[in-house]
Scaffold this motif. Structure first.
Motif, short mmCIF file in Angstrom:
data_model
loop_
_atom_site.label_atom_id
_atom_site.label_comp_id
_atom_site.label_asym_id
_atom_site.label_seq_id
_atom_site.Cartn_x
_atom_site.Cartn_y
_atom_site.Cartn_z
N CYS A 49 0.84 -1.21 0.00
CA CYS A 49 0.00 0.00 0.00
C CYS A 49 0.87 1.25 0.00
O CYS A 49 0.60 2.22 -0.71
N ARG A 98 -5.20 1.16 -3.06
CA ARG A 98 -6.18 0.96 -1.99
C ARG A 98 -5.97 -0.43 -1.38
O ARG A 98 -5.56 -1.36 -2.07
N VAL A 99 -6.30 -0.55 -0.10
CA VAL A 99 -6.04 -1.82 0.58
C VAL A 99 -6.84 -2.96 -0.05
O VAL A 99 -6.38 -4.10 -0.10
N GLU A 149 -7.52 -3.29 -3.23
CA GLU A 149 -6.81 -3.69 -4.44
C GLU A 149 -5.62 -4.58 -4.12
O GLU A 149 -5.34 -5.54 -4.85
N THR A 170 -10.94 -2.43 -8.85
CA THR A 170 -10.70 -0.99 -8.78
C THR A 170 -12.00 -0.25 -8.50
O THR A 170 -13.08 -0.69 -8.88
N LYS A 171 -11.87 0.90 -7.84
CA LYS A 171 -13.04 1.71 -7.49
C LYS A 171 -13.71 2.28 -8.73
O LYS A 171 -14.93 2.40 -8.78
N HIS A 190 -5.67 4.04 4.70
CA HIS A 190 -5.88 4.85 3.49
C HIS A 190 -4.99 6.08 3.48
O HIS A 190 -4.69 6.64 2.41
N ARG A 235 -1.96 6.02 1.28
CA ARG A 235 -2.18 6.42 -0.12
C ARG A 235 -1.93 7.93 -0.26
O ARG A 235 -1.31 8.38 -1.23
N HIS A 236 -2.43 8.71 0.71
CA HIS A 236 -2.18 10.15 0.66
C HIS A 236 -0.69 10.46 0.84
O HIS A 236 -0.17 11.38 0.20
N LEU A 289 -2.59 7.02 -9.14
CA LEU A 289 -3.60 6.68 -8.13
C LEU A 289 -4.88 6.14 -8.76
O LEU A 289 -5.75 5.64 -8.03
N HIS A 344 -7.26 7.93 -10.46
CA HIS A 344 -8.40 8.83 -10.35
C HIS A 344 -9.08 8.98 -11.70
O HIS A 344 -8.41 9.21 -12.71
#
Length: 431
Positions: free
Chosen positions: A252, A258-259, A261, A284-285, A348, A351-352, A372, A374
């Motif tokens: 991660c 993301r955790v 994924e 994936t989101k 999370h 990730r940031h 990322l 997006h």
């Protein structure tokens, strides 16, 4: 011949039930209006009429809840509606069969949620179960107004006491009051808006009461690990006994993924020759394939897992249930948080932190968004403020150039006193 007389309270009250059958006492003033005397002793008011050649009977009020005067007035209103071509029973049936909010949520779950990611679908089910159904479940779809939407979202934004249990066993939680939840209110508003968009599409109502609902201000969570915290975290992961959970946290941090994924990653998704990771759309989101480059350190984790994992397992991190990936590492992360001293850091937030390190390394927002995954540039804009450092350095350079240079000021009296000479402005001695 039907029993006809002008109905009064006394007539209805004194009517004697017949054995084995119900009968009516018709009113002489309003055609078709009658008091029905049931064999069990109950009494109700009815209206007999014909519509489209069919004889129909409508029961609209029970005695004594309805007085004879009120029932006669209602019978006159119904008779005017019938004379105008209406069918009161059909209108009542349509109202009874009209879709309610529970019907809307059930069909929404059936039609819309299968196209969402499992976590997102489960979250929306939770919203409907906890907020929407308890508030509006028995209401007709056509009855919900924009005011109802605003009242519900305001209540959600105010928050509720944690936990939901009436008798929590944790004293600290007993003392914890309600926490405002504006973000949750906005997410519920989006679900309501989408639900009523379907209702309009299906012809259940003509407008969307949640269109343009008032959004609450959201303050994005900004927690980035410092270099010291990253170093302590790496040390703790190296010493951890659970290599599987530690590997998930490392990946991660190294990829910004993301955790979910990482948990569902398969060996076949990694190309170690080209150092790339292709995430399938199912994990994936954004629900589409996402291919990202990986570092040598991330590739080393994949190689290590190939040696550790039982041969034949497709999962990079297989779970305790055969054939399934690992499902939960929450307990492991809680221990790591306490050990490292980062209790306020979520998984999370790694990730940031990954994105913040990219910014400090000179990466553009477009590059960060691609790494990322997006789907909208607006999501990546949250990291724009991290790019202030080079701008601040440039502003500092301008300020430095504009600042006047310091001048060396000599103290003549002190210098003369030091070498024994008298000051130039000292008065001459008297003779």
């Amino acid at each position: 011949m039907p029993n006809r007389q002008k109905l009064t309270e006394k007539i209805v009250r004194d009517a004697i039930p017949a054995d084995g059958r119900d009968y009516q006492i018709f009113d002489t003033e309003v055609r078709g209006f009658a008091a029905c005397i049931y064999r069990g002793g109950g009494r109700a008011f009815t209206l007999d009429y014909r519509y489209a050649g069919r004889q129909r009977r409508m029961t609209f009020g029970r005695w004594p809840e309805w007085s004879v005067t009120a029932a006669r007035q209602r019978a006159k209103e119904l008779r005017r509606e019938i004379d105008a071509g209406g069918d009161p029973l059909a209108a009542r049936g349509a109202l009874r069969e009209a879709p309610r909010i529970t019907d809307l949520t059930e069909r929404y779950v059936e039609v819309h949620l299968p196209h969402l990611a499992p976590v997102n679908a489960a979250d929306q089910r939770s919203m409907m179960k906890k907020f929407i159904d308890p508030a509006w479940g028995n209401m007709l779809v056509t009855e919900v107004s924009a005011y109802d939407v605003e009242v519900l979202l305001t209540k959600i934004a105010e928050g509720r006491a944690r936990p939901a249990k009436k008798k929590p066993n944790n004293r600290a939680r007993k003392l914890q009051g309600a926490k405002p939840t504006p973000v949750r209110a906005n997410r519920v508003g989006e679900v309501i808006r989408k639900m009523f968009a379907y209702a309009v599409k299906w012809g259940w109502r003509d407008d969307n009461p949640a269109m343009g609902f008032r959004r609450r201000m959201e303050i994005p969570r900004e927690r980035y690990l410092s270099q010291d915290e990253i170093s302590r975290l790496a040390t703790a992961l190296d010493a951890a006994q659970d290599d599987r959970a530690a590997g998930i946290i490392r990946l991660c941090m190294l990829t910004g993924a993301r955790v979910g994924e990482v948990r569902q990653a398969r060996f076949e998704n990694f190309n170690l020759e080209h150092l790339s990771w292709t995430k399938p759309a199912t994990t994936t989101k954004q629900r589409r394939v996402h291919r990202v480059p990986i570092s040598d350190e991330a590739a080393a984790i994949v190689r290590q897992r190939r040696v550790t994992v039982v041969k034949g397992s497709p999962w990079l991190f297989p779970g305790d249930v055969p054939g399934q990936p690992v499902q939960e590492i929450r307990r492991f992360w809680t221990r790591i948080q306490k050990e490292v001293g980062i209790e306020d850091v979520r998984i999370h937030d790694l990730r940031h932190t990954f994105a913040s390190l990219l910014v400090s390394g000179g990466a553009s927002l477009e590059m960060i968004g691609k790494l990322l995954g997006h789907s909208q540039m607006q999501t990546t804009q949250r990291y724009a403020h991290l790019m202030d450092s080079p701008l601040r350095a440039g502003v500092g350079a301008v300020a430095s150039a504009f600042k006047p240079k310091p001048r060396l000021v000599h103290n003549t009296q002190q210098e003369q006193a030091h070498d024994g000479s008298k000051p130039a402005d000292a008065p001459c001695p008297q003779r």
